[in-house]
Design a protein around this motif. Structure first.
Motif, PDB file in Angstrom:
ATOM      1  N   THR A   1       0.813  -1.217   0.000  1.00 45.33           N
ATOM      2  CA  THR A   1       0.000   0.000   0.000  1.00 45.33           C
ATOM      3  C   THR A   1       0.848   1.270   0.000  1.00 45.33           C
ATOM      4  N   GLY A   2       2.160   1.117  -0.204  1.00 44.90           N
ATOM      5  CA  GLY A   2       3.021   2.289  -0.299  1.00 44.90           C
ATOM      6  C   GLY A   2       3.446   2.874   1.028  1.00 44.90           C
TER       7      GLY A   2
ATOM      8  N   ASP B   1       4.770  -5.977  -6.877  1.00 41.03           N
ATOM      9  CA  ASP B   1       3.877  -6.614  -5.914  1.00 41.03           C
ATOM     10  C   ASP B   1       2.934  -7.555  -6.642  1.00 41.03           C
ATOM     11  N   LEU B   2       2.582  -8.646  -5.984  1.00 42.33           N
ATOM     12  CA  LEU B   2       1.652  -9.616  -6.559  1.00 42.33           C
ATOM     13  C   LEU B   2       0.195  -9.182  -6.381  1.00 42.33           C
ATOM     14  N   SER B   3      -0.067  -8.340  -5.387  1.00 41.47           N
ATOM     15  CA  SER B   3      -1.437  -8.004  -5.021  1.00 41.47           C
ATOM     16  C   SER B   3      -1.928  -6.730  -5.704  1.00 41.47           C
ATOM     17  N   ARG B   4      -2.883  -6.882  -6.581  1.00 37.42           N
ATOM     18  CA  ARG B   4      -3.519  -5.728  -7.203  1.00 37.42           C
ATOM     19  C   ARG B   4      -4.323  -4.927  -6.186  1.00 37.42           C
ATOM     20  N   ALA B   5      -4.907  -5.620  -5.210  1.00 38.42           N
ATOM     21  CA  ALA B   5      -5.715  -4.938  -4.196  1.00 38.42           C
ATOM     22  C   ALA B   5      -4.855  -4.006  -3.347  1.00 38.42           C
ATOM     23  N   MET B   6      -3.669  -4.465  -2.957  1.00 40.66           N
ATOM     24  CA  MET B   6      -2.792  -3.636  -2.138  1.00 40.66           C
ATOM     25  C   MET B   6      -2.303  -2.425  -2.924  1.00 40.66           C
ATOM     26  N   THR B   7      -1.869  -2.647  -4.159  1.00 37.79           N
ATOM     27  CA  THR B   7      -1.343  -1.528  -4.939  1.00 37.79           C
ATOM     28  C   THR B   7      -2.439  -0.544  -5.318  1.00 37.79           C
ATOM     29  N   ALA B   8      -3.675  -1.013  -5.456  1.00 38.60           N
ATOM     30  CA  ALA B   8      -4.788  -0.091  -5.718  1.00 38.60           C
ATOM     31  C   ALA B   8      -4.981   0.858  -4.542  1.00 38.60           C
ATOM     32  N   ARG B   9      -4.766   0.364  -3.329  1.00 37.79           N
ATOM     33  CA  ARG B   9      -4.848   1.227  -2.142  1.00 37.79           C
ATOM     34  C   ARG B   9      -3.772   2.302  -2.189  1.00 37.79           C
ATOM     35  N   MET B  10      -2.579   1.942  -2.652  1.00 37.03           N
ATOM     36  CA  MET B  10      -1.514   2.933  -2.769  1.00 37.03           C
ATOM     37  C   MET B  10      -1.877   3.983  -3.811  1.00 37.03           C
ATOM     38  N   ARG B  11      -2.420   3.538  -4.937  1.00 42.32           N
ATOM     39  CA  ARG B  11      -2.773   4.458  -6.000  1.00 42.32           C
ATOM     40  C   ARG B  11      -3.763   5.522  -5.530  1.00 42.32           C
TER      41      ARG B  11
END
Length: 247
Positions: A52-53, A70-80
């Motif tokens: 999540t950054g 990162d493997l998780s799209r859900a986590m990186t979407a939170r960072m975005r």
């Protein structure tokens, strides 16, 4: 949970930043970002397991361009969705093998993330992948716990680390394979139980040093924490820095 996200799908991503662990305190985050910025050499940084950054964003605010894997799209979407999240480039993939190209003066793994690679082969490949993407003189920084096996009496394979009125959390260890898992049992308001288990592979400091040597890196620093406290036999974690030779 989307299977592509592994163990860190939307249910985990939604509350990940709400943790009360000291790693998520503003003081620790700024200390971590400062340590990494001081070793970035003015170049680009590669974060493995950017999530999540939590670290990538404050490091970016310090003027260090960050690319995350990162493997998780859900986590990186939170960072975005966070301020400045669009400034961190992200590649979705397994950070043990995913290569985004060279040109990095710094690569880093924080908060035990190296243990998310559950085989020795994967951990070795991670070091090789990082080394191939570092510029000469570049540094690889890893923060990880020292295995807590001294707390295991003969015949016991579990160590609790959190006990509350509505839940328990414990680690399980297999000394023969270095496999471990973190397990969370939660009792909901209606009296139902929910269990979550995340697999890891614990790894010793000397073993990491050997992985680094196989990848052509050499140890340059080892501290107990981000504040550069001395690493001793009583330390429960370490922050280690390996360097790619400049020649």
């Amino acid at each position: 949970m989307d299977d592509r996200d592994g163990y860190f799908g939307e249910p985990i991503a939604a509350t990940y930043d709400d943790s009360t662990d000291s790693e998520f305190s503003r003081e620790t985050i700024e200390k971590t970002a400062g340590f990494l910025a001081a070793r970035s050499g003015g170049g680009r940084a590669l974060e493995l397991g950017v999530g999540t950054g939590r670290i990538a964003l404050p490091l970016s605010r310090r003027g260090v361009p960050v690319h995350g894997i990162d493997l998780s799209r859900a986590m990186t979407a939170r960072m975005r969705a966070k301020p400045g999240g669009d400034r961190v480039e992200v590649t979705i993939g397994d950070f043990a093998t995913t290569r985004v190209g060279g040109g990095f003066s710094l690569a880093y793994l924080v908060f035990n993330t190296i243990m998310n690679l559950t085989t020795q082969d994967a951990q070795v490949e991670c070091f090789r992948s990082v080394a191939s993407q570092l510029d000469p003189g570049g540094r690889f920084v890893v923060e990880v716990a020292v295995p807590d096996l001294r707390r295991l009496p003969p015949g016991q394979d579990a160590v609790p680390f959190r006990v509350s009125g509505n839940g328990w959390a414990y680690d399980r260890y297999d000394p023969a394979t270095q496999a471990m898992s973190s397990n969370y049992l939660t009792v909901t308001d209606d009296g139902r139980g929910r269990r979550r288990s995340i697999p890891f592979r614990y790894v010793w400091p000397a073993e990491l040093d050997l992985m680094a040597r196989l990848a052509g890196l050499r140890l340059s620093e080892r501290w107990e924490g981000w504040g550069e406290e001395p690493f001793t036999g009583e330390s429960t974690r370490h922050v280690s820095v390996w360097e790619k030779p400049a020649g």
